[in-house]
Enzyme design. Structure first.
Site, PDB file in Angstrom:
ATOM      1  N   PRO A 316       1.145  -1.539  -0.226  1.00 51.48           N
ATOM      2  CA  PRO A 316       0.316   0.150   0.137  1.00 51.48           C
ATOM      3  C   PRO A 316       0.632   1.138   0.014  1.00 51.48           C
ATOM      4  O   PRO A 316       0.833   1.909   0.913  1.00 51.48           O
ATOM      5  CB  PRO A 316      -0.811   0.126   1.988  1.00 51.48           C
ATOM      6  N   CYS A 317       1.714   1.659  -0.963  1.00 52.78           N
ATOM      7  CA  CYS A 317       2.184   2.131  -1.449  1.00 52.78           C
ATOM      8  C   CYS A 317       1.063   3.833  -1.025  1.00 52.78           C
ATOM      9  O   CYS A 317       2.079   5.356  -1.195  1.00 52.78           O
ATOM     10  CB  CYS A 317       3.376   2.856  -2.167  1.00 52.78           C
ATOM     11  N   HIS A 318       0.384   4.314  -0.595  1.00 57.63           N
ATOM     12  CA  HIS A 318      -0.568   4.704  -1.416  1.00 57.63           C
ATOM     13  C   HIS A 318      -1.070   5.287   0.099  1.00 57.63           C
ATOM     14  O   HIS A 318      -1.820   6.507   0.409  1.00 57.63           O
ATOM     15  CB  HIS A 318      -2.257   4.493  -1.885  1.00 57.63           C
TER      16      HIS A 318
END
Length: 351
Positions: A316-318
């Site tokens: 989850p780089c978001h």
């Protein structure tokens, strides 16, 4: 660059709102700064205000934003009926060879099929068929089938012809491929637009939005990292991912269990493993993530590794934001980052 139909053909398709051209090209409207499908029900803009693009990515890079009415990034899993007919033909007989004459018998122009598959799948229709045949051949070889039987069963008149085609696709001859692996690619629809997914026996190795600038680079990295071809097909990990993504977007799943494989440099892997530890519905700053992985002051390097993440949403780089709480960058577009965070925090995706 993907070839566009003639200007006259596109003008006619827009005037008639012909849905069969959806995905073949996109229409940018200079006066509003949006881009649409050819079938968009909105008022048809004047010809002088229209700009045509072969892909949604090209329209986005030209500064246009997706139309909220026809939602050109959301295919909803419904390709045109003629495309679905082609896909069905291939899946029912993946070892068969569909020639241009066969396509015309199905009332499908080969040029249109070529443009659509290039636009949506990054390869021509015939290349797609070859990939499916080779993928099927590899599966049969793994199961112990005789090489001559596999060659003839996949439409090759001689073993030597099959050997040459197989080697071009997988990088090694079939006799050495009893335990060979390939990267199997598929497509996933989502409320935020279509994604390309790829998997190996060990797990999912790619999940990217199809309009992302880095997609071709990431595919090239996968080929080099795994030293094998990327072919379209079905895979148990892709099926599992589709199910989990659907539940994620329906807010009934907060933790993915599909296995992942993400080779990289030691620093990249430390960053990606750090991302996996950020809880659902929470965020972390680049600076804090750098400290977490033992690299205080390394937030810029963390940001670069974040952008090189090949498995969106699952890694989850978001969930990484600036120190002041602002969203910062996101390869899939800030609007997607905002919607993913809103989703995890219980808000509507329409916000």
């Amino acid at each position: 660059m993907t070839a566009l139909p003639s200007n006259q053909e596109m003008e006619q398709a827009v005037k008639q709102r012909d849905a069969s051209y959806d995905g073949i090209f996109f229409v940018g409207v200079r006066t509003t700064g949006i881009f649409c499908r050819p079938s968009c029900p909105a008022k048809t803009p004047l010809a002088r205000n229209r700009q045509y693009f072969a892909t949604a990515r090209e329209a986005i890079f030209a500064g246009y934003r997706p139309c909220k009415r026809c939602r050109p990034l959301d295919t909803n899993g419904r390709p045109p009926s003629w495309v679905q007919r082609l896909l069905t033909e291939v899946e029912q007989a993946p070892t068969a060879r569909l020639t241009d004459a066969d396509l015309r018998t199905l009332a499908i122009e080969p040029a249109r099929a070529r443009r659509y598959f290039l636009s949506h799948y990054g390869m021509t229709f015939h290349a797609y068929c070859r990939g499916r045949r080779m993928g099927k051949a590899l599966e049969q070889i793994r199961q112990g089938a005789g090489l001559d039987d596999v060659a003839i069963g996949n439409g090759y008149e001689s073993y030597s012809g099959f050997r040459d085609a197989f080697t071009r696709t997988f990088g090694q001859p079939p006799g050495r491929s009893r335990k060979a692996d390939c990267v199997v690619a598929g497509w996933v629809e989502s409320p935020l637009g279509p994604l390309i997914v790829a998997a190996k026996n060990e797990g999912v190795c790619l999940l990217e939005f199809t309009d992302r600038r880095m997609l071709e680079t990431q595919l090239g990295i996968l080929r080099r990292r795994f030293a094998c071809a990327i072919v379209p097909g079905n895979h148990k990990h892709i099926d599992m991912l589709k199910d989990e993504l659907a539940r994620y977007f329906a807010r009934t799943l907060t933790e993915f269990t599909v296995p992942l494989i993400f080779p990289g440099s030691p620093f990249q892997q430390a960053v990606w493993e750090g991302l996996l530890r950020i809880p659902y519905a929470e965020t972390c700053s680049y600076e804090a993530l750098a400290c977490t992985i033992g690299s205080p002051g390394g937030q810029r390097a963390v940001g670069r590794a974040n952008g090189q993440n090949r498995i969106a949403i699952l890694i989850p780089c978001h969930r990484v934001v600036n120190k002041d709480g602002q969203l910062g960058g996101y390869g899939g577009g800030l609007w997607r980052k905002r919607k993913l965070l809103n989703l995890e925090q219980g808000m509507s995706l329409s916000n």
